[in-house]
Design an enzyme around this catalytic site. Structure first.
Site, short mmCIF file in Angstrom:
data_model
loop_
_atom_site.label_atom_id
_atom_site.label_comp_id
_atom_site.label_asym_id
_atom_site.label_seq_id
_atom_site.Cartn_x
_atom_site.Cartn_y
_atom_site.Cartn_z
N ARG A 1 50.63 20.95 -5.92
CA ARG A 1 49.24 21.40 -6.05
C ARG A 1 49.16 22.41 -7.17
NH1 ARG A 1 50.25 26.59 -4.05
NH2 ARG A 1 51.80 26.62 -2.41
N LYS B 1 61.07 20.42 3.14
CA LYS B 1 62.06 21.01 2.24
C LYS B 1 63.41 20.30 2.30
CE LYS B 1 60.18 25.70 2.74
NZ LYS B 1 59.35 25.90 1.56
N HIS C 1 58.62 37.46 1.55
CA HIS C 1 58.70 36.16 0.88
C HIS C 1 57.36 35.69 0.35
CE1 HIS C 1 62.71 36.13 2.46
NE2 HIS C 1 62.29 36.12 3.70
N GLU D 1 70.42 27.79 4.12
CA GLU D 1 70.75 27.94 2.70
C GLU D 1 71.61 29.17 2.52
OE1 GLU D 1 67.27 28.17 0.18
OE2 GLU D 1 66.99 25.99 0.31
P1 ADP Z 1 57.80 28.89 0.95
O1 ADP Z 1 57.51 27.45 1.20
O2 ADP Z 1 57.45 29.74 2.10
O3 ADP Z 1 57.24 29.32 -0.35
P2 ADP Z 1 60.43 28.96 -0.33
O4 ADP Z 1 61.55 28.05 0.00
O5 ADP Z 1 59.71 28.69 -1.61
O6 ADP Z 1 59.40 28.96 0.88
O7 ADP Z 1 60.98 30.44 -0.33
C1 ADP Z 1 60.11 31.55 -0.38
C2 ADP Z 1 60.82 32.75 -0.97
O8 ADP Z 1 61.98 33.10 -0.21
C3 ADP Z 1 61.34 32.55 -2.36
O9 ADP Z 1 60.35 32.78 -3.32
C4 ADP Z 1 62.48 33.55 -2.44
O10 ADP Z 1 61.99 34.83 -2.69
C5 ADP Z 1 63.05 33.53 -1.06
N1 ADP Z 1 64.18 32.59 -0.98
C6 ADP Z 1 64.10 31.28 -0.69
N2 ADP Z 1 65.31 30.70 -0.69
C7 ADP Z 1 66.20 31.67 -0.97
C8 ADP Z 1 67.63 31.72 -1.07
N3 ADP Z 1 68.38 30.65 -0.86
N4 ADP Z 1 68.21 32.90 -1.38
C9 ADP Z 1 67.45 34.01 -1.56
N5 ADP Z 1 66.13 34.03 -1.45
C10 ADP Z 1 65.49 32.88 -1.16
P1 ADP Z 2 51.92 30.10 -3.73
O1 ADP Z 2 53.35 29.81 -4.01
O2 ADP Z 2 51.00 29.42 -4.69
O3 ADP Z 2 51.62 31.52 -3.52
P2 ADP Z 2 51.75 29.79 -0.86
O4 ADP Z 2 52.62 28.81 -0.16
O5 ADP Z 2 52.04 31.22 -0.69
O6 ADP Z 2 51.67 29.36 -2.38
O7 ADP Z 2 50.26 29.49 -0.39
C1 ADP Z 2 49.18 29.61 -1.25
C2 ADP Z 2 48.03 30.21 -0.53
O8 ADP Z 2 47.51 29.30 0.40
C3 ADP Z 2 48.36 31.48 0.18
O9 ADP Z 2 47.32 32.38 -0.05
C4 ADP Z 2 48.44 31.07 1.63
O10 ADP Z 2 48.00 32.09 2.49
C5 ADP Z 2 47.48 29.90 1.67
N1 ADP Z 2 47.93 28.87 2.58
C6 ADP Z 2 49.15 28.34 2.68
N2 ADP Z 2 49.19 27.40 3.61
C7 ADP Z 2 47.93 27.34 4.13
C8 ADP Z 2 47.31 26.54 5.13
N3 ADP Z 2 47.97 25.61 5.82
N4 ADP Z 2 46.00 26.74 5.38
C9 ADP Z 2 45.31 27.66 4.70
N5 ADP Z 2 45.84 28.42 3.74
C10 ADP Z 2 47.13 28.28 3.46
MG MG Z 3 57.75 28.56 -2.14
#
Ligand code: ADP
Ligand code: ADP
Ligand code: MG
Length: 633
Positions: A297, A116, A235, A200
């Site tokens: 993906r 990230k 989240h 952040e």
């Molecule tokens: P992940 O890789 O686990 O999906 P993200 O960076 O996409 O991580 O963040 C997951 C969730 O956390 C976001 O969908 C949002 O709901 C919350 N989030 C992330 N960054 C922020 C932020 N700067 N302020 C508020 N909520 C956030």
């Molecule tokens: P999305 O934003 O599409 O929901 P997520 O980051 O939440 O993406 O992950 C998508 C799915 O893949 C979720 O159901 C999560 O539990 C699964 N997942 C994420 N990372 C892994 C991993 N390293 N191995 C297996 N499953 C994973």
């Molecule tokens: Mg995300």
């Protein structure tokens, strides 16, 4: 076009990819772990290869085993689905080395977006707005705390390698920072083997808005509009929709263009998603939306985009992987109606959404008006090894209200028993007035927890329905009693009642006079509980069982006696035999049902005092045990 596609995944996404491949005349190969040997995705495929034991590391994440499976079955392409190996650059490279097409972006694009902090730095350089924060290498607690103060609380700590909401902590104020940092690092280390974090600004009234992008190998890149995934818990997305409520055409255009720019900056190929976070405290505004991360993906929630654009994104992926051009250019893409998806999880909202493991003794979702993407069938097991999502249900209609109504209606006619699910929770969310008015942000679920998870006990009606069904257990199709009960009344007859265990006590429930046909099902589960399923809710009630009650009361250790009158139909032990706790001693037939009498503890049988065929009153001694002796050292 590709000839044979191996799908390096399981569950609903493996099945979904196979459906499209099959329609396109591509042969499909499934892979599976021992836990999935009889899974739906294995059954659907033209060929299937075992990868290894259930833990992902030894099966679905085992790059060598997946490549061997591809070579062994002559696969010319591998679709990684989401999760597992889908964002693994080494895997993409290993596929290339083996001469197998990886249905995804080039390894370089995965790497550029994989962490990230690097992705954000790259986006900032390309002129895409990013959330203000700290991306530096100095990871000492003091330095990070000073940076957090500079950003201004609340701040969000994120693992740079994070995904699925792991390694993330919101910090409200400075005194909480050090502990939160430690927690985030610990979680990140164990989940991603990398404890580096970024900081952040925590955006106020955050809305998660993401843009589907697609690029081909000919230099074309388009976006397929936005999805709103603000309904989250921990989240993690729970309900997603497209387009985003309250999105103006101007803002749609500007984030769409930013997303395409982001994809082009990393020479992207295939399906990807650019996630943005928006500050919606004054509605959606073009100057209050920032790049958050890119998922390189296919996304879990891609079906809502397919619904509103009339596309099949897996087909697009397979065409692009075969070297074809994008099927549609930007100007050909238009939005039709609105779509909403819910993720049905085997989890228990009453215990903070803990995954619920077990057998799907009942599992039925009506799919005549909605799309159902699932990888499980009735009688399948939900195991502890993988993600507990059991289905996605997607509705599409002209208006948002109509879409939400269609979806909640399908869920209200959904019957699941054997594992706990979030079904009733989803229905309540879809019917919530703030959801219906588009008042969604990532705090929605926490804010409305009281309405969405009411923590109520089974209503009296559930007991009445269970009683009605149990007293008619002899009917052949016991899981559809209402087909039998239509018009059944017992008014005017002698009062009848049925006993349940309620809060640990015996309670009689009067049999109802059922007068209307209801949208309900009753089914007795293997553990003896009765599942009463109505309007998307599954209530579990426990019939009062005198045998169980006797056991719970601590049956005297030196004998086992009949808890009710009946007929001995089997004697399973002899004097002198050693029995284990729980071992069956005899079978009693009472109230037209067989009951097994079991040993209350490990013991030696001294005498057996009944014979098969004996009619016995309650309290009859069946077996006596020898007194426990001191064990020799
Ligand atoms: P992940 O890789 O686990 O999906 P993200 O960076 O996409 O991580 O963040 C997951 C969730 O956390 C976001 O969908 C949002 O709901 C919350 N989030 C992330 N960054 C922020 C932020 N700067 N302020 C508020 N909520 C956030
Ligand atoms: P999305 O934003 O599409 O929901 P997520 O980051 O939440 O993406 O992950 C998508 C799915 O893949 C979720 O159901 C999560 O539990 C699964 N997942 C994420 N990372 C892994 C991993 N390293 N191995 C297996 N499953 C994973
Ligand atoms: Mg995300």
């Amino acid at each position: 076009m590709l000839k044979t596609l191996l799908i390096a995944n399981r569950g609903e996404i493996a099945c979904r990819v196979m459906r499209t491949a099959r329609r396109m005349g591509i042969r499909t190969v499934a892979v599976y772990s021992d836990a999935d040997a009889r899974a739906l995705h294995v059954q659907m495929a033209d060929a299937a290869v075992r990868l290894g034991p259930p833990p992902p590391r030894e099966s679905y994440l085992n790059i060598g085993a997946v490549l061997d499976a591809a070579k062994g079955t002559g696969a010319d392409a591998i679709h990684p689905g989401y999760g597992f190996l889908s964002e693994n650059a080494e895997f993409a490279e290993a596929c290339a080395r083996a001469g197998i097409a990886f249905v995804g972006p080039p390894a370089g694009a995965i790497r550029a977006m994989g962490l990230k902090d690097r992705a954000k730095a790259l986006m900032a350089r390309s002129g895409v707005p990013v959330v203000p924060g700290y991306l530096g290498d100095d990871q000492s607690t003091d330095h990070l705390a000073a940076e957090a103060a500079k950003i201004g609380y609340p701040v969000l700590i994120k693992a740079v390698a994070g995904g699925g909401g792991k390694g993330m902590r919101k910090v409200e104020a400075a005194p909480d920072f050090a502990a939160a940092l430690e927690g985030a690092k610990r979680e990140a280390k164990s989940a991603f083997n990398d404890d580096k974090v970024l900081l952040e600004k925590y955006v106020s009234r955050p809305r998660h808005i993401e843009v589907q992008v697609f690029a081909d190998t000919h230099g074309n890149a388009v976006h397929l509009f936005e999805r709103d995934c603000s309904l989250q818990r921990r989240h993690q997305k729970v309900i997603e929709e497209a387009p985003a409520p309250g999105m103006s055409e101007a803002m749609r255009k500007s984030i769409g263009e930013a997303a395409v720019k982001a994809a082009k900056a990393v020479n992207y190929v295939g399906a990807g998603t650019i996630e943005f976070i928006a500050d919606a405290s004054e509605g959606l505004r073009s100057d209050r939306v920032w790049f958050m991360e890119m998922n390189t993906r296919l996304q879990v929630e891609h079906p809502v985009t397919e619904a509103i654009t009339g596309t099949d994104l897996v087909e697009w992926q397979l065409r692009v992987a075969s070297g074809e051009r994008l099927p549609k250019m930007q100007d050909d893409l238009v939005i039709h109606g609105r779509a909403i998806e819910v993720r049905l999880y085997a989890e228990d909202p009453d215990t903070g959404f803990l995954p619920s493991i077990g057998k799907l003794e009942r599992f039925s979702i009506p799919d005549d008006k909605v799309r159902v993407d699932t990888g499980v069938r009735e009688c399948d097991m939900v195991t502890p090894f993988y993600d507990p999502m059991i289905a996605k249900v997607i509705a599409h209609a002209d208006s948002r209200e109509a879409t939400a109504a269609k979806l909640s209606d399908a869920l209200a006619h959904t019957f699941v028993a054997g594992v706990k699910t979030n079904n009733a929770f989803l229905i309540r969310a879809l019917r919530h007035k703030d959801f219906l008015s588009g008042e969604v942000d990532t705090g929605f679920i926490a804010r409305h927890g009281h309405d969405l998870i009411p923590h109520t006990a089974a209503p009296a009606d559930a007991y009445r329905m269970a009683a009605a069904a149990l007293t008619r257990m002899a009917v052949p199709k016991q899981n559809d009693p209402w087909a039998v009960y239509d018009g059944f009344r017992n008014s005017g007859q002698a009062a009848q009642s049925f006993d349940f265990l309620v809060d640990g006590k015996r309670k009689g429930v009067a049999l109802p006079g059922i007068q209307v046909r209801r949208n309900a099902e009753v089914q007795q589960l293997a553990n003896g509980d009765v599942a009463v399923m109505e309007d998307g809710e599954t209530w579990l009630v426990r019939p009062y069982d005198p045998f169980e009650a006797a056991e719970a009361a601590g049956d005297t250790a030196d004998r086992v006696a009949t808890p009710m009158p009946g007929k001995i139909i089997q004697v399973l032990v002899k004097p002198g035999e050693t029995v284990k706790k729980g071992q069956a001693l005899a079978v009693l037939e009472a109230m037209k049902m067989e009951h097994t009498l079991a040993a209350p503890s490990d013991a030696d049988v001294s005498t057996v005092e009944v014979q098969p065929g004996d009619q016995v009153p309650d309290g009859t001694v069946v077996v006596r045990f020898k007194q426990q002796e001191q064990k020799a050292a």
